[in-house]
Design a protein around this motif. Sequence first.
Motif, PDB file in Angstrom:
ATOM      1  N   GLN A   6      15.653  -6.390   0.137  1.00  0.00           N
ATOM      2  CA  GLN A   6      15.950  -5.434  -0.929  1.00  0.00           C
ATOM      3  C   GLN A   6      15.389  -5.924  -2.260  1.00  0.00           C
ATOM      4  OE1 GLN A   6      20.042  -3.831  -1.363  1.00  0.00           O
ATOM      5  NE2 GLN A   6      20.028  -4.698  -3.419  1.00  0.00           N
ATOM      6  N   GLU A   7      15.635  -7.186  -2.573  1.00  0.00           N
ATOM      7  CA  GLU A   7      15.154  -7.734  -3.845  1.00  0.00           C
ATOM      8  C   GLU A   7      13.627  -7.725  -3.899  1.00  0.00           C
ATOM      9  OE1 GLU A   7      16.308 -11.242  -6.953  1.00  0.00           O
ATOM     10  OE2 GLU A   7      16.825 -11.511  -4.843  1.00  0.00           O
ATOM     11  N   LYS A   8      12.987  -8.032  -2.782  1.00  0.00           N
ATOM     12  CA  LYS A   8      11.527  -8.031  -2.740  1.00  0.00           C
ATOM     13  C   LYS A   8      10.976  -6.640  -3.001  1.00  0.00           C
ATOM     14  CE  LYS A   8       7.572  -8.728   0.340  1.00  0.00           C
ATOM     15  NZ  LYS A   8       7.123  -9.107   1.706  1.00  0.00           N
ATOM     16  N   ILE A   9      11.557  -5.631  -2.364  1.00  0.00           N
ATOM     17  CA  ILE A   9      11.070  -4.254  -2.523  1.00  0.00           C
ATOM     18  C   ILE A   9      11.231  -3.796  -3.966  1.00  0.00           C
ATOM     19  CG2 ILE A   9      11.400  -1.859  -1.805  1.00  0.00           C
ATOM     20  CD1 ILE A   9      12.407  -2.982   0.912  1.00  0.00           C
ATOM     21  N   ILE A  10      12.384  -4.099  -4.569  1.00  0.00           N
ATOM     22  CA  ILE A  10      12.618  -3.710  -5.970  1.00  0.00           C
ATOM     23  C   ILE A  10      11.594  -4.373  -6.879  1.00  0.00           C
ATOM     24  CG2 ILE A  10      14.231  -3.906  -7.914  1.00  0.00           C
ATOM     25  CD1 ILE A  10      16.505  -3.654  -5.855  1.00  0.00           C
ATOM     26  N   GLU A  11      11.298  -5.644  -6.629  1.00  0.00           N
ATOM     27  CA  GLU A  11      10.338  -6.371  -7.459  1.00  0.00           C
ATOM     28  C   GLU A  11       8.940  -5.775  -7.326  1.00  0.00           C
ATOM     29  OE1 GLU A  11       9.316  -9.609 -10.109  1.00  0.00           O
ATOM     30  OE2 GLU A  11      11.136  -8.512  -9.585  1.00  0.00           O
ATOM     31  N   VAL A  12       8.530  -5.455  -6.107  1.00  0.00           N
ATOM     32  CA  VAL A  12       7.215  -4.826  -5.899  1.00  0.00           C
ATOM     33  C   VAL A  12       7.150  -3.492  -6.636  1.00  0.00           C
ATOM     34  CG1 VAL A  12       5.696  -3.760  -4.176  1.00  0.00           C
ATOM     35  CG2 VAL A  12       6.740  -5.983  -3.712  1.00  0.00           C
ATOM     36  N   ALA A  62      14.626 -11.184 -20.328  1.00  0.00           N
ATOM     37  CA  ALA A  62      13.618 -12.175 -20.732  1.00  0.00           C
ATOM     38  C   ALA A  62      12.996 -12.892 -19.536  1.00  0.00           C
ATOM     39  CB  ALA A  62      14.247 -13.196 -21.680  1.00  0.00           C
ATOM     40  N   HIS A  63      13.665 -12.836 -18.397  1.00  0.00           N
ATOM     41  CA  HIS A  63      13.157 -13.535 -17.212  1.00  0.00           C
ATOM     42  C   HIS A  63      12.201 -12.691 -16.379  1.00  0.00           C
ATOM     43  CE1 HIS A  63      16.047 -16.661 -18.101  1.00  0.00           C
ATOM     44  NE2 HIS A  63      17.048 -15.807 -18.020  1.00  0.00           N
ATOM     45  N   LEU A  64      12.006 -11.433 -16.776  1.00  0.00           N
ATOM     46  CA  LEU A  64      11.129 -10.543 -16.010  1.00  0.00           C
ATOM     47  C   LEU A  64       9.670 -10.761 -16.396  1.00  0.00           C
ATOM     48  CD1 LEU A  64      13.149  -7.205 -16.221  1.00  0.00           C
ATOM     49  CD2 LEU A  64      13.078  -8.820 -14.332  1.00  0.00           C
ATOM     50  N   ASN A  65       8.814 -10.690 -15.415  1.00  0.00           N
ATOM     51  CA  ASN A  65       7.376 -10.772 -15.670  1.00  0.00           C
ATOM     52  C   ASN A  65       6.837  -9.400 -16.020  1.00  0.00           C
ATOM     53  OD1 ASN A  65       7.219 -13.545 -14.999  1.00  0.00           O
ATOM     54  ND2 ASN A  65       7.187 -13.029 -12.811  1.00  0.00           N
ATOM     55  N   GLN A  66       5.933  -9.348 -17.003  1.00  0.00           N
ATOM     56  CA  GLN A  66       5.347  -8.078 -17.405  1.00  0.00           C
ATOM     57  C   GLN A  66       4.232  -7.682 -16.441  1.00  0.00           C
ATOM     58  OE1 GLN A  66       4.158  -8.871 -21.473  1.00  0.00           O
ATOM     59  NE2 GLN A  66       6.040  -8.009 -22.277  1.00  0.00           N
ATOM     60  N   SER A  67       4.079  -6.360 -16.282  1.00  0.00           N
ATOM     61  CA  SER A  67       3.043  -5.852 -15.382  1.00  0.00           C
ATOM     62  C   SER A  67       1.668  -5.989 -16.021  1.00  0.00           C
ATOM     63  CB  SER A  67       3.308  -4.375 -15.066  1.00  0.00           C
ATOM     64  OG  SER A  67       4.552  -4.226 -14.436  1.00  0.00           O
ATOM     65  N   LEU A  83       4.668  -2.417  -9.799  1.00  0.00           N
ATOM     66  CA  LEU A  83       3.746  -1.293  -9.636  1.00  0.00           C
ATOM     67  C   LEU A  83       4.218  -0.063 -10.404  1.00  0.00           C
ATOM     68  CD1 LEU A  83       2.905  -1.651  -5.837  1.00  0.00           C
ATOM     69  CD2 LEU A  83       1.439  -2.199  -7.790  1.00  0.00           C
ATOM     70  N   ASN A  84       5.292  -0.236 -11.178  1.00  0.00           N
ATOM     71  CA  ASN A  84       5.803   0.820 -12.037  1.00  0.00           C
ATOM     72  C   ASN A  84       6.223   2.058 -11.240  1.00  0.00           C
ATOM     73  OD1 ASN A  84       6.464   1.528 -14.713  1.00  0.00           O
ATOM     74  ND2 ASN A  84       4.716   2.933 -14.774  1.00  0.00           N
ATOM     75  N   LYS A  85       6.928   1.831 -10.134  1.00  0.00           N
ATOM     76  CA  LYS A  85       7.445   2.922  -9.302  1.00  0.00           C
ATOM     77  C   LYS A  85       8.958   2.772  -9.169  1.00  0.00           C
ATOM     78  CE  LYS A  85       3.199   4.199  -8.466  1.00  0.00           C
ATOM     79  NZ  LYS A  85       2.559   4.235  -7.146  1.00  0.00           N
ATOM     80  N   PRO A  86       9.716   3.853  -9.330  1.00  0.00           N
ATOM     81  CA  PRO A  86      11.178   3.740  -9.234  1.00  0.00           C
ATOM     82  C   PRO A  86      11.642   3.382  -7.825  1.00  0.00           C
ATOM     83  CG  PRO A  86      10.506   6.049  -9.414  1.00  0.00           C
ATOM     84  CD  PRO A  86       9.287   5.221  -9.669  1.00  0.00           C
ATOM     85  N   ALA A  87      12.710   2.593  -7.758  1.00  0.00           N
ATOM     86  CA  ALA A  87      13.290   2.162  -6.481  1.00  0.00           C
ATOM     87  C   ALA A  87      14.758   2.566  -6.439  1.00  0.00           C
ATOM     88  CB  ALA A  87      13.159   0.649  -6.310  1.00  0.00           C
ATOM     89  N   ILE A  88      15.142   3.236  -5.345  1.00  0.00           N
ATOM     90  CA  ILE A  88      16.526   3.648  -5.128  1.00  0.00           C
ATOM     91  C   ILE A  88      17.133   2.754  -4.046  1.00  0.00           C
ATOM     92  CG2 ILE A  88      18.058   5.550  -4.503  1.00  0.00           C
ATOM     93  CD1 ILE A  88      15.675   7.451  -5.061  1.00  0.00           C
ATOM     94  N   GLU A 122       0.826  -1.211   0.000  1.00  0.00           N
ATOM     95  CA  GLU A 122       0.000   0.000   0.000  1.00  0.00           C
ATOM     96  C   GLU A 122       0.858   1.259   0.000  1.00  0.00           C
ATOM     97  OE1 GLU A 122      -1.218   1.327   4.399  1.00  0.00           O
ATOM     98  OE2 GLU A 122      -2.112  -0.602   3.867  1.00  0.00           O
ATOM     99  N   ILE A 123       2.021   1.216   0.620  1.00  0.00           N
ATOM    100  CA  ILE A 123       2.906   2.382   0.618  1.00  0.00           C
ATOM    101  C   ILE A 123       3.459   2.639  -0.779  1.00  0.00           C
ATOM    102  CG2 ILE A 123       5.145   3.228   1.433  1.00  0.00           C
ATOM    103  CD1 ILE A 123       4.523   1.910   4.137  1.00  0.00           C
ATOM    104  N   VAL A 124       3.888   1.578  -1.462  1.00  0.00           N
ATOM    105  CA  VAL A 124       4.409   1.733  -2.829  1.00  0.00           C
ATOM    106  C   VAL A 124       3.310   2.236  -3.755  1.00  0.00           C
ATOM    107  CG1 VAL A 124       5.466   0.562  -4.787  1.00  0.00           C
ATOM    108  CG2 VAL A 124       6.187  -0.021  -2.467  1.00  0.00           C
ATOM    109  N   GLU A 125       2.110   1.691  -3.622  1.00  0.00           N
ATOM    110  CA  GLU A 125       1.000   2.133  -4.467  1.00  0.00           C
ATOM    111  C   GLU A 125       0.697   3.614  -4.265  1.00  0.00           C
ATOM    112  OE1 GLU A 125      -2.162  -0.469  -3.379  1.00  0.00           O
ATOM    113  OE2 GLU A 125      -1.571  -2.061  -4.782  1.00  0.00           O
TER     114      GLU A 125
END
Length: 586
Positions: free
Chosen positions: A364-370, A450-455, A374-379, A336-339
């Motif tokens: 870290q990997e989980k947050i980047i994936e979320v 190629a291993h990434l899932n599309q949104s 959700l199409n939000k940049p991650a630093i 909900e925070i990322v959204e």
Amino acid sequence: MALAGEYAAMCNQTLIMTKPGVTLKKTLSGAPVPSKRVCFSALKLKNYHKARLGVKAVTQIEVGSTATTEGSRDLKGLEGTLELDLVSEGELREKGFMGLRKTKLVCTIGPACCSLEELERLALEGMNVARLNMCHNTREWHLDVIRKIKKLNDKGYCVAVMIDTEGSQINVVDHGAPSSVKAEDGSIWHFTAEKFDGSRPLTVQASREGFSEGVEIGDEVVIDGGMATFEVVEKIGNDLRCKCTDSGLLLPRAKLSFWRDGELVRGNYELPTLSAKDWSDIEFGVSEGVDFIAVSFVKDAEAIRHLKSHLSTKSAKLAKVLAKIECVESLQKLQEIVEASDGVMIARGDLGVEIPLEQIPSMQEKIIEVCRHLNKPAIVASQLLESMIQYPTPTRAEVADVSEAVRQYADAVMLSGESAVGSYGQKALSVLRTTSSRMESWGREESMQAHLNQSKLRLSLSDRIAEQICNCAAEMANNLGLDAIFVYTRHGEMASLLSGNRPNPPIFAFTSDRGARMALSLQWGVTPLLIDLSDDMEANTEKTISLIKTKGLIKEGDTVLVISDVIPSCATQTLLFQSIQVKTVA
């Protein structure tokens, strides 16, 4: 080509791709037509209950190139200027399209790099965003830095400005030394919130009244997540008398946390997400037109929503709001925070205080994936090249840490003390740049994309169409081996959607909105350019390609995918127009 098939089915047409990068054919009423350009156009009429028509999909295919032919558009009147930042232009000229770095670089500005000359060196080295930590320095100092960055942008750079709020934390205001001071094992220190002039030896002045609320004798005082540790041996009113049990450095504005039996003393966290000082800093940032506001110690989405609502009443140019993920509560409500936010910063230093250190990499990997879904940049922030505060070369483990963040497709990596107070800030930034570029190259060689899932998260039909067009466009660009993606966008949404797919070719985002250009400075793989856009897709394409050819940055035979979300001014508000073209420069 799922999108093409979907659209074709809607209008009883079929699009066929025989081999990637070879031939595209269209069958209309059984008649094949040869093609070098493919164009999808989707028009949605929301008032379908009146028109009796939900979606009209048109698939148009024709020979296409950028050469002027009989009947083609006259280029007169297409003159204009194209604002491409100096660093991207130099990188493109030297390395070509595929040599452009995609991971963005954020630098914290501090005493070590606040002169105009130092800031320009960082900009030349690849700094995309300058971060100002509002915990440190005066309002006048921050104002001076912001105006220096604006001067650099006037010279042709494109550096966005981020302010980072102090948030609900307890800091060291003063510890008796001008910079850092070492706490020796066994030494006795006095912690107080008392306000006094000057400094006192072996005295730590805390930033908040009531900082010791809930603290008991025997509790641990941890400085900056473990830089030094003390044991509380006596409470004197609201003050604490503490014995150093693990010697270490106390830095200016170091953060205090209190622990008991391996758990945080939660009484220190009953504070609002945004303090009165934070609101004052935010008002200052808005008045100076900053591009990003990073909110510290976000516990839920409501604080982000409240701030964004407040900003919408303040200025036509809305700063993007980033949530810093650095406490247990933010992990519990991550989705909900990322959204609610416009992006996140993974503040691993403070996060590592609240969760076991061994959990940081997977979290870290989980947050980047979320964020990507959700199409939000991650630093990715904190301690990436910590040793370079004092030494000119990083440890190999630090380089591996940076590489892992890039491999995980973080949008950006950030320097903190390395650039703010370190002796080798420019070298540290160079390490980020070269390491990022090498890992991106390796990722393309190994087809990691190629291993990434599309949104597939959009709700409204118009948004789902935009999302599917971008998914398809990224797949086409990869499969056809195209040189670049050109996206024409009013507010940056289409460029952001493309970025989420992490395509191999670089994304050039053409926009007439300065705010959108700066916001895209944080998006993976996007090079934002400022240009006046017309309602005419062909005019925009011809003008920009002509201007880029004039600069010698694109050559005959280069193939680009062209995509647009520019809505003609003659269209009604219910009309959505989007298209894809593949063009060969002639």
